[in-house]
Design a protein around this motif. Structure first.
Motif, PDB file in Angstrom:
ATOM      1  N   ILE A   8       0.676  -1.270  -0.034  1.00  0.00           N
ATOM      2  CA  ILE A   8      -0.005   0.100   0.110  1.00  0.00           C
ATOM      3  C   ILE A   8       0.997   1.273  -0.217  1.00  0.00           C
ATOM      4  O   ILE A   8       0.620   2.298  -0.786  1.00  0.00           O
ATOM      5  N   ALA A   9       1.956   1.359   0.812  1.00  0.00           N
ATOM      6  CA  ALA A   9       2.819   2.524   0.943  1.00  0.00           C
ATOM      7  C   ALA A   9       3.579   2.676  -0.482  1.00  0.00           C
ATOM      8  O   ALA A   9       3.752   3.859  -0.981  1.00  0.00           O
ATOM      9  N   SER A  10       3.692   1.422  -1.248  1.00  0.00           N
ATOM     10  CA  SER A  10       4.272   1.768  -2.725  1.00  0.00           C
ATOM     11  C   SER A  10       3.611   2.705  -3.509  1.00  0.00           C
ATOM     12  O   SER A  10       4.005   3.253  -4.634  1.00  0.00           O
ATOM     13  N   TYR A  11       2.378   2.718  -3.476  1.00  0.00           N
ATOM     14  CA  TYR A  11       1.632   3.805  -4.300  1.00  0.00           C
ATOM     15  C   TYR A  11       0.875   4.823  -3.747  1.00  0.00           C
ATOM     16  O   TYR A  11      -0.167   5.370  -4.035  1.00  0.00           O
ATOM     17  N   SER A  12       1.142   4.930  -2.277  1.00  0.00           N
ATOM     18  CA  SER A  12       0.600   5.998  -1.379  1.00  0.00           C
ATOM     19  C   SER A  12       1.022   7.317  -2.004  1.00  0.00           C
ATOM     20  O   SER A  12       2.224   7.648  -1.912  1.00  0.00           O
ATOM     21  N   PRO A  13       0.364   8.346  -2.503  1.00  0.00           N
ATOM     22  CA  PRO A  13       0.874   9.597  -2.702  1.00  0.00           C
ATOM     23  C   PRO A  13       1.559  10.481  -1.574  1.00  0.00           C
ATOM     24  O   PRO A  13       2.476  11.106  -2.006  1.00  0.00           O
ATOM     25  N   TYR A  14       1.269  10.056  -0.453  1.00  0.00           N
ATOM     26  CA  TYR A  14       1.948  10.983   0.523  1.00  0.00           C
ATOM     27  C   TYR A  14       3.281  10.343   0.739  1.00  0.00           C
ATOM     28  O   TYR A  14       4.308  11.072   1.022  1.00  0.00           O
ATOM     29  N   ASP A  15       3.389   8.849   0.921  1.00  0.00           N
ATOM     30  CA  ASP A  15       4.570   8.098   1.244  1.00  0.00           C
ATOM     31  C   ASP A  15       5.520   8.162   0.146  1.00  0.00           C
ATOM     32  O   ASP A  15       6.689   8.162   0.215  1.00  0.00           O
ATOM     33  N   CYS A  16       4.959   8.571  -1.155  1.00  0.00           N
ATOM     34  CA  CYS A  16       6.103   8.244  -2.244  1.00  0.00           C
ATOM     35  C   CYS A  16       6.725   9.866  -2.591  1.00  0.00           C
ATOM     36  O   CYS A  16       7.279  10.047  -3.821  1.00  0.00           O
ATOM     37  N   ILE A  17       6.357  10.860  -1.991  1.00  0.00           N
ATOM     38  CA  ILE A  17       7.088  12.275  -2.176  1.00  0.00           C
ATOM     39  C   ILE A  17       8.403  12.197  -1.804  1.00  0.00           C
ATOM     40  O   ILE A  17       8.921  11.744  -0.785  1.00  0.00           O
ATOM     41  N   THR A  18       9.263  12.703  -2.882  1.00  0.00           N
ATOM     42  CA  THR A  18      10.621  12.739  -2.677  1.00  0.00           C
ATOM     43  C   THR A  18      11.039  14.303  -2.951  1.00  0.00           C
ATOM     44  O   THR A  18      10.078  14.901  -3.613  1.00  0.00           O
ATOM     45  N   SER A  19      12.287  14.436  -2.579  1.00  0.00           N
ATOM     46  CA  SER A  19      12.845  15.699  -3.151  1.00  0.00           C
ATOM     47  C   SER A  19      13.129  15.751  -4.580  1.00  0.00           C
ATOM     48  O   SER A  19      13.900  14.954  -5.029  1.00  0.00           O
ATOM     49  N   GLN A  20      12.192  16.427  -5.203  1.00  0.00           N
ATOM     50  CA  GLN A  20      12.443  16.578  -6.856  1.00  0.00           C
ATOM     51  C   GLN A  20      11.785  17.849  -7.250  1.00  0.00           C
ATOM     52  O   GLN A  20      10.853  18.353  -6.338  1.00  0.00           O
ATOM     53  N   PRO A  21      11.809  18.167  -8.371  1.00  0.00           N
ATOM     54  CA  PRO A  21      11.156  19.443  -8.784  1.00  0.00           C
ATOM     55  C   PRO A  21       9.593  18.844  -9.164  1.00  0.00           C
ATOM     56  O   PRO A  21       9.448  18.369 -10.116  1.00  0.00           O
ATOM     57  N   TYR A  22       8.757  19.332  -8.574  1.00  0.00           N
ATOM     58  CA  TYR A  22       7.281  19.050  -8.858  1.00  0.00           C
ATOM     59  C   TYR A  22       6.794  20.295  -9.533  1.00  0.00           C
ATOM     60  O   TYR A  22       6.890  21.490  -9.708  1.00  0.00           O
ATOM     61  N   PRO A  23       5.639  19.938 -10.531  1.00  0.00           N
ATOM     62  CA  PRO A  23       5.064  21.026 -11.196  1.00  0.00           C
ATOM     63  C   PRO A  23       3.824  21.604 -10.386  1.00  0.00           C
ATOM     64  O   PRO A  23       4.004  21.434  -9.122  1.00  0.00           O
ATOM     65  N   ALA A  24       3.366  22.750 -10.965  1.00  0.00           N
ATOM     66  CA  ALA A  24       2.348  23.451 -10.210  1.00  0.00           C
ATOM     67  C   ALA A  24       1.333  22.435  -9.848  1.00  0.00           C
ATOM     68  O   ALA A  24       0.947  21.834 -10.705  1.00  0.00           O
ATOM     69  N   VAL A  25       0.865  22.580  -8.536  1.00  0.00           N
ATOM     70  CA  VAL A  25      -0.230  21.775  -7.933  1.00  0.00           C
ATOM     71  C   VAL A  25      -1.366  22.559  -7.497  1.00  0.00           C
ATOM     72  O   VAL A  25      -0.898  23.450  -6.846  1.00  0.00           O
ATOM     73  N   LEU A  26      -2.664  22.234  -7.825  1.00  0.00           N
ATOM     74  CA  LEU A  26      -3.841  22.723  -7.301  1.00  0.00           C
ATOM     75  C   LEU A  26      -4.541  21.575  -6.717  1.00  0.00           C
ATOM     76  O   LEU A  26      -5.059  20.699  -7.135  1.00  0.00           O
ATOM     77  N   ALA A  27      -4.255  21.399  -5.341  1.00  0.00           N
ATOM     78  CA  ALA A  27      -5.001  20.210  -4.593  1.00  0.00           C
ATOM     79  C   ALA A  27      -6.215  20.773  -3.859  1.00  0.00           C
ATOM     80  O   ALA A  27      -6.470  21.770  -3.329  1.00  0.00           O
ATOM     81  N   THR A  28      -7.550  19.931  -3.860  1.00  0.00           N
ATOM     82  CA  THR A  28      -8.575  20.187  -3.678  1.00  0.00           C
ATOM     83  C   THR A  28      -9.316  19.205  -2.828  1.00  0.00           C
ATOM     84  O   THR A  28      -8.931  18.193  -2.752  1.00  0.00           O
ATOM     85  N   GLY A  29     -10.027  19.656  -1.744  1.00  0.00           N
ATOM     86  CA  GLY A  29     -10.929  18.659  -0.915  1.00  0.00           C
ATOM     87  C   GLY A  29     -12.086  19.518  -0.642  1.00  0.00           C
ATOM     88  O   GLY A  29     -12.179  20.628  -0.710  1.00  0.00           O
ATOM     89  N   GLY A  30     -12.838  18.564   0.142  1.00  0.00           N
ATOM     90  CA  GLY A  30     -14.296  19.013   0.665  1.00  0.00           C
ATOM     91  C   GLY A  30     -14.305  18.793   2.207  1.00  0.00           C
ATOM     92  O   GLY A  30     -14.017  17.598   2.671  1.00  0.00           O
TER      93      GLY A  30
END
Length: 95
Positions: A8-30
Motif C-alpha cells: 500500500i505504501a508503494s502507491y501512497s501519494p503521501y509516502d512516495c513524495i521525494t525531493s524533486q522538482p514538482y510541477p504546479a499543483v492545485l490540490a482540492t478537497g471538501g
C-alpha cells in the motif's frame, strides 16, 4: 501484514513524495468528505511544499460546503470545474 503495508505504501501519494522538482499543483478537497478527510490534502500539500525543488506553486483549496463528489449545486459544480480549468491553463501557459 508487513508485506501488505509495504504494498500500500508503494502507491501512497503521501509516502512516495521525494525531493524533486514538482510541477504546479492545485490540490482540492471538501470539508464534509467522509472518504478523504480535509486534513489529508492539507498534509499532502504541506509535504509537497517541503520537498519540492522547483519554484512552482503548490496550492490548496478546501471547499467548506462540499463532500466527496464536490459541490452539490448545478452552478457550484461548474464554478469548481472553471477553477480547475483556469489553473490548468495558467500552469500550461507558464511552460
Amino acid at each position: 501484514m508487513p508485506a501488505a503495508y509495504d504494498y500500500i505504501a508503494s502507491y501512497s501519494p503521501y509516502d512516495c513524495i521525494t525531493s524533486q522538482p514538482y510541477p504546479a499543483v492545485l490540490a482540492t478537497g471538501g470539508l464534509s468528505d467522509p472518504r478523504v478527510t480535509w486534513w489529508e490534502p492539507e498534509k499532502w500539500t504541506a509535504r509537497l511544499r517541503e520537498h519540492t525543488t522547483s519554484d512552482q506553486p503548490i496550492l490548496l483549496k478546501i471547499n467548506l460546503e462540499a463532500g466527496h463528489g464536490g459541490a452539490s449545486g448545478r452552478f457550484d459544480f461548474l464554478k469548481e470545474i472553471a477553477l480547475d480549468y483556469a489553473f490548468a491553463v495558467w500552469a500550461i501557459e507558464g511552460v
